[in-house]
Design an enzyme around this catalytic site. Structure first.
Site, PDB file in Angstrom:
ATOM      1  N   ASP A  63       0.803  -1.237   0.044  1.00 46.57           N
ATOM      2  CA  ASP A  63       0.141   0.048   0.151  1.00 46.57           C
ATOM      3  C   ASP A  63       0.853   1.147   0.062  1.00 46.57           C
ATOM      4  O   ASP A  63       2.054   1.153   0.570  1.00 46.57           O
ATOM      5  CB  ASP A  63      -0.838  -0.017   1.148  1.00 46.57           C
ATOM      6  CG  ASP A  63      -1.997   0.945   1.024  1.00 46.57           C
ATOM      7  OD1 ASP A  63      -2.378   1.376   0.131  1.00 46.57           O
ATOM      8  OD2 ASP A  63      -2.774   1.079   2.241  1.00 46.57           O
TER       9      ASP A  63
ATOM     10  N   HIS B 164       2.225   3.759  -9.178  1.00 42.85           N
ATOM     11  CA  HIS B 164       2.082   2.517  -9.552  1.00 42.85           C
ATOM     12  C   HIS B 164       3.175   1.646 -10.172  1.00 42.85           C
ATOM     13  O   HIS B 164       3.690   0.551  -9.807  1.00 42.85           O
ATOM     14  CB  HIS B 164       0.771   2.261 -10.196  1.00 42.85           C
ATOM     15  CG  HIS B 164      -0.589   2.504  -9.493  1.00 42.85           C
ATOM     16  ND1 HIS B 164      -0.555   2.082  -8.236  1.00 42.85           N
ATOM     17  CD2 HIS B 164      -1.532   3.235  -9.445  1.00 42.85           C
ATOM     18  CE1 HIS B 164      -1.722   2.741  -7.737  1.00 42.85           C
ATOM     19  NE2 HIS B 164      -2.309   3.052  -8.448  1.00 42.85           N
TER      20      HIS B 164
ATOM     21  N   LEU C 148      10.601 -21.027  -4.293  1.00 43.91           N
ATOM     22  CA  LEU C 148       9.584 -19.807  -3.607  1.00 43.91           C
ATOM     23  C   LEU C 148       8.339 -19.875  -4.514  1.00 43.91           C
ATOM     24  O   LEU C 148       8.414 -20.148  -5.621  1.00 43.91           O
ATOM     25  CB  LEU C 148      10.282 -18.406  -3.738  1.00 43.91           C
ATOM     26  CG  LEU C 148       9.328 -17.194  -3.292  1.00 43.91           C
ATOM     27  CD1 LEU C 148       9.388 -17.223  -1.656  1.00 43.91           C
ATOM     28  CD2 LEU C 148       9.877 -15.946  -3.955  1.00 43.91           C
TER      29      LEU C 148
END
Ligand code: IPE
Ligand code: IPE
Ligand code: MG
Length: 246
Positions: free
Chosen positions: A25, A42, A136
Protein backbone atom coordinates in the site's frame (compact mmCIF):
# COMPACT_ATOMS: atom_id res chain seq x y z
CA UNK A 1 -2.89 -27.18 15.91
CA UNK A 2 -0.29 -27.84 13.21
CA UNK A 3 2.96 -29.71 13.90
CA UNK A 4 4.77 -26.45 13.12
CA UNK A 5 2.77 -24.52 15.68
CA UNK A 6 3.57 -27.18 18.29
CA UNK A 7 7.31 -27.05 17.39
CA UNK A 8 7.25 -23.24 17.68
CA UNK A 9 5.66 -23.37 21.13
CA UNK A 10 8.11 -26.03 22.31
CA UNK A 11 11.19 -24.18 21.11
CA UNK A 12 9.93 -20.90 22.62
CA UNK A 13 10.90 -18.82 19.56
CA UNK A 14 9.63 -18.88 16.02
CA UNK A 15 11.92 -20.10 13.27
CA UNK A 16 12.11 -18.23 9.97
CA UNK A 17 8.60 -17.66 8.66
CA UNK A 18 7.52 -20.06 5.97
CA UNK A 19 4.90 -17.73 4.53
CA UNK A 20 5.03 -13.93 4.43
CA UNK A 21 2.13 -11.94 2.97
CA UNK A 22 2.35 -8.26 2.07
CA UNK A 23 -0.36 -5.63 1.61
CA UNK A 24 1.47 -3.39 -0.85
CA UNK A 25 0.00 0.00 0.00
CA UNK A 26 1.01 3.64 -0.50
CA UNK A 27 1.69 4.07 -4.24
CA UNK A 28 -0.67 7.05 -4.42
CA UNK A 29 0.85 8.78 -1.40
CA UNK A 30 4.36 8.13 -2.74
CA UNK A 31 3.33 9.82 -5.99
CA UNK A 32 1.86 12.84 -4.18
CA UNK A 33 4.95 13.14 -1.99
CA UNK A 34 7.23 13.08 -5.04
CA UNK A 35 5.05 15.36 -7.16
CA UNK A 36 4.38 12.76 -9.87
CA UNK A 37 1.23 11.10 -11.25
CA UNK A 38 -0.47 8.19 -9.45
CA UNK A 39 0.31 6.19 -12.54
CA UNK A 40 4.05 6.74 -11.98
CA UNK A 41 3.54 5.74 -8.34
CA UNK A 42 2.06 2.43 -9.45
CA UNK A 43 4.96 1.89 -11.86
CA UNK A 44 7.47 2.42 -9.04
CA UNK A 45 5.36 0.10 -6.93
CA UNK A 46 5.63 -2.63 -9.56
CA UNK A 47 9.44 -2.30 -9.39
CA UNK A 48 9.36 -2.87 -5.63
CA UNK A 49 7.88 -6.34 -6.22
CA UNK A 50 11.37 -7.45 -7.30
CA UNK A 51 12.76 -6.23 -3.96
CA UNK A 52 10.18 -8.26 -2.06
CA UNK A 53 10.97 -11.40 -4.06
CA UNK A 54 14.71 -10.94 -3.45
CA UNK A 55 14.06 -10.34 0.23
CA UNK A 56 12.00 -13.51 0.46
CA UNK A 57 14.58 -15.62 -1.35
CA UNK A 58 17.44 -14.21 0.78
CA UNK A 59 15.53 -14.92 3.99
CA UNK A 60 14.66 -18.49 3.00
CA UNK A 61 10.90 -17.85 2.90
CA UNK A 62 8.96 -20.53 0.96
CA UNK A 63 5.75 -18.62 0.21
CA UNK A 64 5.36 -14.93 -0.54
CA UNK A 65 1.84 -13.58 -1.08
CA UNK A 66 1.43 -10.10 -2.53
CA UNK A 67 -1.89 -8.26 -2.43
CA UNK A 68 -1.86 -6.55 -5.81
CA UNK A 69 -5.51 -5.70 -6.51
CA UNK A 70 -8.52 -6.15 -4.26
CA UNK A 71 -12.10 -6.90 -5.28
CA UNK A 72 -12.87 -3.37 -3.97
CA UNK A 73 -10.17 -1.81 -6.16
CA UNK A 74 -12.51 -2.31 -9.15
CA UNK A 75 -14.34 0.73 -7.73
CA UNK A 76 -11.41 3.06 -8.50
CA UNK A 77 -11.68 5.42 -11.49
CA UNK A 78 -11.57 3.49 -14.80
CA UNK A 79 -8.29 5.18 -15.89
CA UNK A 80 -6.55 3.96 -12.74
CA UNK A 81 -7.94 0.43 -13.10
CA UNK A 82 -6.79 0.40 -16.69
CA UNK A 83 -3.31 1.65 -15.65
CA UNK A 84 -3.02 -1.13 -13.09
CA UNK A 85 -4.15 -3.79 -15.58
CA UNK A 86 -1.62 -2.45 -18.08
CA UNK A 87 1.14 -2.77 -15.49
CA UNK A 88 0.03 -6.30 -14.74
CA UNK A 89 0.23 -7.21 -18.42
CA UNK A 90 3.73 -5.76 -18.58
CA UNK A 91 4.77 -7.60 -15.45
CA UNK A 92 3.48 -10.93 -16.71
CA UNK A 93 5.17 -10.44 -20.06
CA UNK A 94 8.50 -9.23 -18.69
CA UNK A 95 9.05 -11.03 -15.42
CA UNK A 96 7.95 -14.61 -16.00
CA UNK A 97 11.25 -15.62 -17.60
CA UNK A 98 13.21 -14.20 -14.64
CA UNK A 99 10.90 -15.87 -12.15
CA UNK A 100 11.31 -19.13 -13.97
CA UNK A 101 15.11 -18.87 -13.94
CA UNK A 102 15.10 -18.08 -10.24
CA UNK A 103 13.05 -21.16 -9.41
CA UNK A 104 9.91 -19.23 -8.51
CA UNK A 105 6.51 -20.86 -8.89
CA UNK A 106 3.70 -18.40 -9.63
CA UNK A 107 0.17 -18.83 -8.38
CA UNK A 108 -2.63 -16.31 -8.72
CA UNK A 109 -5.57 -16.20 -6.29
CA UNK A 110 -8.77 -14.19 -6.69
CA UNK A 111 -11.81 -13.85 -8.92
CA UNK A 112 -10.38 -14.53 -12.38
CA UNK A 113 -13.69 -14.06 -14.15
CA UNK A 114 -13.45 -10.33 -13.54
CA UNK A 115 -10.17 -10.15 -15.50
CA UNK A 116 -9.94 -9.71 -19.24
CA UNK A 117 -9.38 -12.75 -21.46
CA UNK A 118 -5.78 -11.90 -22.42
CA UNK A 119 -4.73 -11.44 -18.78
CA UNK A 120 -6.39 -14.72 -17.81
CA UNK A 121 -4.47 -16.46 -20.60
CA UNK A 122 -1.18 -14.89 -19.56
CA UNK A 123 -1.73 -16.01 -15.97
CA UNK A 124 -2.48 -19.56 -17.05
CA UNK A 125 0.64 -19.67 -19.21
CA UNK A 126 2.80 -18.24 -16.42
CA UNK A 127 1.43 -20.67 -13.85
CA UNK A 128 1.97 -23.56 -16.18
CA UNK A 129 5.48 -22.50 -17.11
CA UNK A 130 6.60 -22.18 -13.49
CA UNK A 131 4.65 -25.08 -11.98
CA UNK A 132 7.68 -27.32 -11.37
CA UNK A 133 9.69 -24.65 -9.55
CA UNK A 134 10.14 -25.04 -5.82
CA UNK A 135 12.48 -22.39 -4.41
CA UNK A 136 9.74 -19.87 -3.69
CA UNK A 137 6.01 -19.86 -4.37
CA UNK A 138 4.92 -16.36 -5.33
CA UNK A 139 1.19 -15.95 -4.76
CA UNK A 140 -0.36 -12.87 -6.34
CA UNK A 141 -3.74 -11.85 -4.94
CA UNK A 142 -5.52 -10.29 -7.85
CA UNK A 143 -9.15 -9.23 -7.95
CA UNK A 144 -9.04 -10.84 -4.52
CA UNK A 145 -11.49 -10.38 -1.69
CA UNK A 146 -11.43 -12.60 1.35
CA UNK A 147 -15.17 -12.48 2.02
CA UNK A 148 -15.81 -13.38 -1.58
CA UNK A 149 -13.36 -16.29 -1.19
CA UNK A 150 -15.18 -17.50 1.95
CA UNK A 151 -18.61 -17.23 0.27
CA UNK A 152 -17.25 -19.33 -2.59
CA UNK A 153 -15.91 -21.91 -0.16
CA UNK A 154 -19.28 -22.08 1.62
CA UNK A 155 -20.97 -22.75 -1.73
CA UNK A 156 -18.50 -25.53 -2.57
CA UNK A 157 -18.98 -27.18 0.80
CA UNK A 158 -22.79 -26.83 0.61
CA UNK A 159 -22.72 -28.40 -2.84
CA UNK A 160 -20.73 -31.38 -1.56
CA UNK A 161 -23.40 -31.97 1.09
CA UNK A 162 -26.20 -31.67 -1.48
CA UNK A 163 -24.54 -34.24 -3.73
CA UNK A 164 -23.95 -36.56 -0.80
CA UNK A 165 -20.14 -36.40 -1.04
CA UNK A 166 -20.09 -35.58 2.66
CA UNK A 167 -22.56 -35.12 5.50
CA UNK A 168 -23.06 -32.08 7.70
CA UNK A 169 -21.13 -33.82 10.49
CA UNK A 170 -17.99 -34.27 8.43
CA UNK A 171 -17.63 -30.55 7.67
CA UNK A 172 -14.57 -29.30 9.49
CA UNK A 173 -11.85 -26.66 9.13
CA UNK A 174 -10.08 -28.80 6.56
CA UNK A 175 -13.16 -28.93 4.31
CA UNK A 176 -13.31 -25.13 4.34
CA UNK A 177 -9.54 -24.81 3.79
CA UNK A 178 -9.71 -27.15 0.81
CA UNK A 179 -12.31 -24.90 -0.81
CA UNK A 180 -10.43 -21.61 -0.45
CA UNK A 181 -8.39 -20.05 -3.27
CA UNK A 182 -5.33 -20.69 -1.06
CA UNK A 183 -5.87 -24.44 -0.67
CA UNK A 184 -2.59 -26.22 -0.07
CA UNK A 185 -0.76 -23.02 0.90
CA UNK A 186 0.20 -22.82 4.60
CA UNK A 187 -1.31 -19.95 6.59
CA UNK A 188 0.77 -16.75 6.59
CA UNK A 189 3.12 -16.49 9.57
CA UNK A 190 3.68 -12.80 9.04
CA UNK A 191 1.53 -10.14 7.35
CA UNK A 192 3.26 -6.87 6.49
CA UNK A 193 1.33 -3.75 5.51
CA UNK A 194 3.19 -0.73 4.19
CA UNK A 195 2.16 2.96 4.23
CA UNK A 196 1.18 3.12 7.90
CA UNK A 197 -2.40 1.88 7.48
CA UNK A 198 -3.36 -0.68 10.09
CA UNK A 199 -6.13 -2.79 8.60
CA UNK A 200 -6.58 -5.95 6.55
CA UNK A 201 -8.79 -4.48 3.80
CA UNK A 202 -10.45 -7.85 3.07
CA UNK A 203 -7.16 -9.79 2.85
CA UNK A 204 -6.75 -13.42 4.05
CA UNK A 205 -9.35 -13.13 6.83
CA UNK A 206 -9.56 -16.89 7.40
CA UNK A 207 -5.87 -17.58 6.86
CA UNK A 208 -4.66 -14.80 9.18
CA UNK A 209 -6.11 -16.47 12.31
CA UNK A 210 -2.68 -16.72 13.98
CA UNK A 211 -0.54 -14.49 11.80
CA UNK A 212 1.84 -11.93 13.27
CA UNK A 213 1.33 -8.39 11.95
CA UNK A 214 3.88 -5.77 11.07
CA UNK A 215 2.82 -2.27 10.06
CA UNK A 216 5.52 -0.08 8.58
CA UNK A 217 5.29 3.58 7.54
CA UNK A 218 7.42 2.83 4.45
CA UNK A 219 5.43 3.59 1.29
CA UNK A 220 5.33 0.60 -1.04
CA UNK A 221 7.50 2.09 -3.85
CA UNK A 222 10.26 2.65 -1.23
CA UNK A 223 10.14 -0.96 -0.02
CA UNK A 224 13.48 -2.81 -0.39
CA UNK A 225 14.88 -6.26 0.34
CA UNK A 226 16.39 -4.59 3.43
CA UNK A 227 12.91 -3.54 4.64
CA UNK A 228 11.91 -7.17 4.17
CA UNK A 229 14.91 -8.44 6.15
CA UNK A 230 14.12 -6.00 8.99
CA UNK A 231 10.54 -7.25 9.11
CA UNK A 232 11.81 -10.82 9.44
CA UNK A 233 14.13 -9.77 12.25
CA UNK A 234 11.19 -8.21 14.09
CA UNK A 235 9.14 -11.38 13.53
CA UNK A 236 11.92 -13.51 15.01
CA UNK A 237 11.72 -11.56 18.27
CA UNK A 238 8.01 -12.37 18.69
CA UNK A 239 6.64 -15.02 21.01
CA UNK A 240 4.00 -17.02 19.16
CA UNK A 241 1.75 -18.88 21.54
CA UNK A 242 -1.20 -20.11 19.47
CA UNK A 243 -3.38 -19.91 22.57
CA UNK A 244 -1.53 -22.76 24.23
CA UNK A 245 0.33 -20.88 26.97
CA UNK A 246 -0.47 -17.89 29.21
C1 IPE B 1 -1.51 0.44 -3.45
O1 IPE B 1 -1.37 1.81 -3.47
C2 IPE B 1 -1.87 -0.10 -4.82
C3 IPE B 1 -3.22 -0.66 -4.92
C4 IPE B 1 -4.10 -0.70 -3.97
C5 IPE B 1 -3.61 -1.22 -6.19
P1 IPE B 1 -2.61 2.81 -3.39
O2 IPE B 1 -3.02 3.17 -4.77
O3 IPE B 1 -3.68 2.28 -2.53
O4 IPE B 1 -1.91 4.06 -2.69
P2 IPE B 1 -2.50 5.04 -1.61
O5 IPE B 1 -3.10 4.23 -0.53
O6 IPE B 1 -3.54 5.88 -2.31
O7 IPE B 1 -1.32 5.84 -1.14
C1 IPE C 1 -5.48 -2.67 -0.09
O1 IPE C 1 -5.13 -1.35 -0.31
C2 IPE C 1 -5.43 -3.44 -1.38
C3 IPE C 1 -4.10 -3.59 -1.98
C4 IPE C 1 -2.98 -3.21 -1.46
C5 IPE C 1 -4.09 -4.26 -3.24
P1 IPE C 1 -6.23 -0.20 -0.49
O2 IPE C 1 -5.48 1.07 -0.62
O3 IPE C 1 -7.16 -0.57 -1.59
O4 IPE C 1 -7.01 -0.31 0.88
P2 IPE C 1 -7.87 0.76 1.69
O5 IPE C 1 -8.89 1.30 0.75
O6 IPE C 1 -6.93 1.82 2.16
O7 IPE C 1 -8.45 -0.01 2.82
MG1 MG D 1 -4.09 2.45 -0.56
Amino acid sequence: MTAEAIATIESGAPSAPKHVAIIMDGNGRWAAKNGVSRSKGHRKGADAVREAIEGAINCGVSYLTLYAFSSENWNRPPEEVSDLMGLLRMYLKKEVRTLSKEGVKLRVIGQRNALSRDIKDMIETAEDRTKNNSRLTLVIALSYGSRDEIVNAVKTVAQSVLTGEQSLDTIDEMSVERSLFTHGIPDPDLIIRTSGEQRLSNFLLWQAAYAEFLFTPVLWPDFTSQTFAEAIEDYLSRDRRFGARP
